[in-house]
Design a protein around this motif. Structure first.
Motif, short mmCIF file in Angstrom:
data_model
loop_
_atom_site.label_atom_id
_atom_site.label_comp_id
_atom_site.label_asym_id
_atom_site.label_seq_id
_atom_site.Cartn_x
_atom_site.Cartn_y
_atom_site.Cartn_z
N ARG A 17 0.93 -0.91 -0.03
CA ARG A 17 -0.12 0.09 -0.12
C ARG A 17 0.99 0.99 -0.06
O ARG A 17 2.13 1.27 0.51
N PRO A 18 0.39 2.25 -0.60
CA PRO A 18 1.05 3.58 -0.67
C PRO A 18 1.13 4.07 0.85
O PRO A 18 0.33 3.90 1.74
N THR A 19 2.27 4.90 1.31
CA THR A 19 2.25 5.63 2.27
C THR A 19 1.35 6.80 2.42
O THR A 19 0.72 7.06 1.27
N GLU A 20 1.04 7.40 3.55
CA GLU A 20 -0.14 8.32 3.49
C GLU A 20 0.32 9.51 2.48
O GLU A 20 -0.76 10.14 1.81
N ASP A 21 1.45 9.99 2.27
CA ASP A 21 1.67 11.08 1.32
C ASP A 21 1.96 10.70 -0.05
O ASP A 21 2.03 11.32 -0.95
N GLY A 22 1.82 9.44 -0.28
CA GLY A 22 1.92 8.87 -1.67
C GLY A 22 3.45 8.75 -2.27
O GLY A 22 3.84 8.42 -3.21
N SER A 23 4.42 9.07 -1.42
CA SER A 23 5.66 9.10 -1.76
C SER A 23 6.59 7.65 -1.87
O SER A 23 7.57 7.69 -2.07
N ALA A 24 5.85 6.77 -1.27
CA ALA A 24 6.68 5.59 -1.04
C ALA A 24 5.62 4.28 -1.11
O ALA A 24 4.45 4.49 -1.05
N THR A 39 8.61 -5.39 7.06
CA THR A 39 8.15 -4.52 6.26
C THR A 39 9.19 -3.83 5.46
O THR A 39 10.26 -3.47 5.99
N THR A 40 9.19 -3.61 4.46
CA THR A 40 10.00 -2.92 3.47
C THR A 40 9.31 -1.91 2.86
O THR A 40 8.16 -1.78 2.78
N VAL A 41 9.93 -0.68 2.63
CA VAL A 41 9.54 0.48 2.22
C VAL A 41 10.28 1.00 0.77
O VAL A 41 11.64 0.95 0.59
N GLU A 42 9.56 1.28 -0.33
CA GLU A 42 10.16 1.40 -1.83
C GLU A 42 9.97 2.89 -1.78
O GLU A 42 8.80 3.26 -2.08
N ARG A 43 10.94 3.52 -2.38
CA ARG A 43 10.98 5.19 -2.80
C ARG A 43 11.35 5.16 -4.15
O ARG A 43 12.26 4.71 -4.45
#
Length: 161
Positions: A17-24, A39-43
């Motif tokens: 799912r996208p982060t709240e601000d949609g940047s990742a 959890t991983t985060v993709e930017r």
């Protein structure tokens, strides 16, 4: 993605799912080998940034170091983690949008100061004390004196945003 617990290279994405601000994109993963979840985060990274230190060294820009310094300044202040993440994202986007691949470390420090000044006065002074290397109480006095008349965010302002 390699499992951080057992090193297995075959992990499964269970939720994205996208982060709240949609940047990742935030991905929940599962390792079938050890049963752990992580959890991983993709930017998006527009360009590789290099920080030009005051002593002339060049080091790779470290987003996590920026985030840590902002977290430390905002420790026990009424600014939630999502807001802190938006601050970091905003600073990184500003640096990437500058068009420069080499950024002076003082430009990053000033960008953090500008961001914190509008959010929380205590965090602003905390960060300034490290960034500007305050050594004595008079350094704080001089800094606070230079702020007279300049509007600073208060705890109430941070709660209402």
């Amino acid at each position: 993605m390699r499992c951080p617990f057992c090193g297995e290279s075959d992990t499964q994405v269970k939720d994205s799912r996208p982060t709240e601000d949609g940047s990742a994109i935030r991905r929940r993963r599962f390792c079938a080998a050890c049963g752990q979840r992580f959890t991983t985060v993709e930017r998006v990274q527009l360009r590789e940034l290099v920080v030009l230190k005051a002593d002339g060294r060049r080091v790779a820009f470290d987003r996590d170091k920026l985030a840590r310094s902002i977290r430390v300044a905002l420790n026990k202040r009424p600014v939630d983690e999502e807001r802190q993440e938006r601050i970091v994202n905003g600073i990184v986007r500003k640096l990437e949008a500058s068009g420069e691949t080499e950024i002076k470390s003082d430009e990053i420090g000033e960008a953090v100061m500008d961001a914190l000044k509008g959010i929380d006065a205590v965090a602003y002074v905390r960060f300034a004390s490290v960034y500007r290397d305050f050594r004595e109480a008079k350094d704080f006095e001089q800094f606070l004196g230079s702020m007279d008349g300049a509007p600073l965010a208060t705890e109430d302002d941070a709660r209402h945003e």
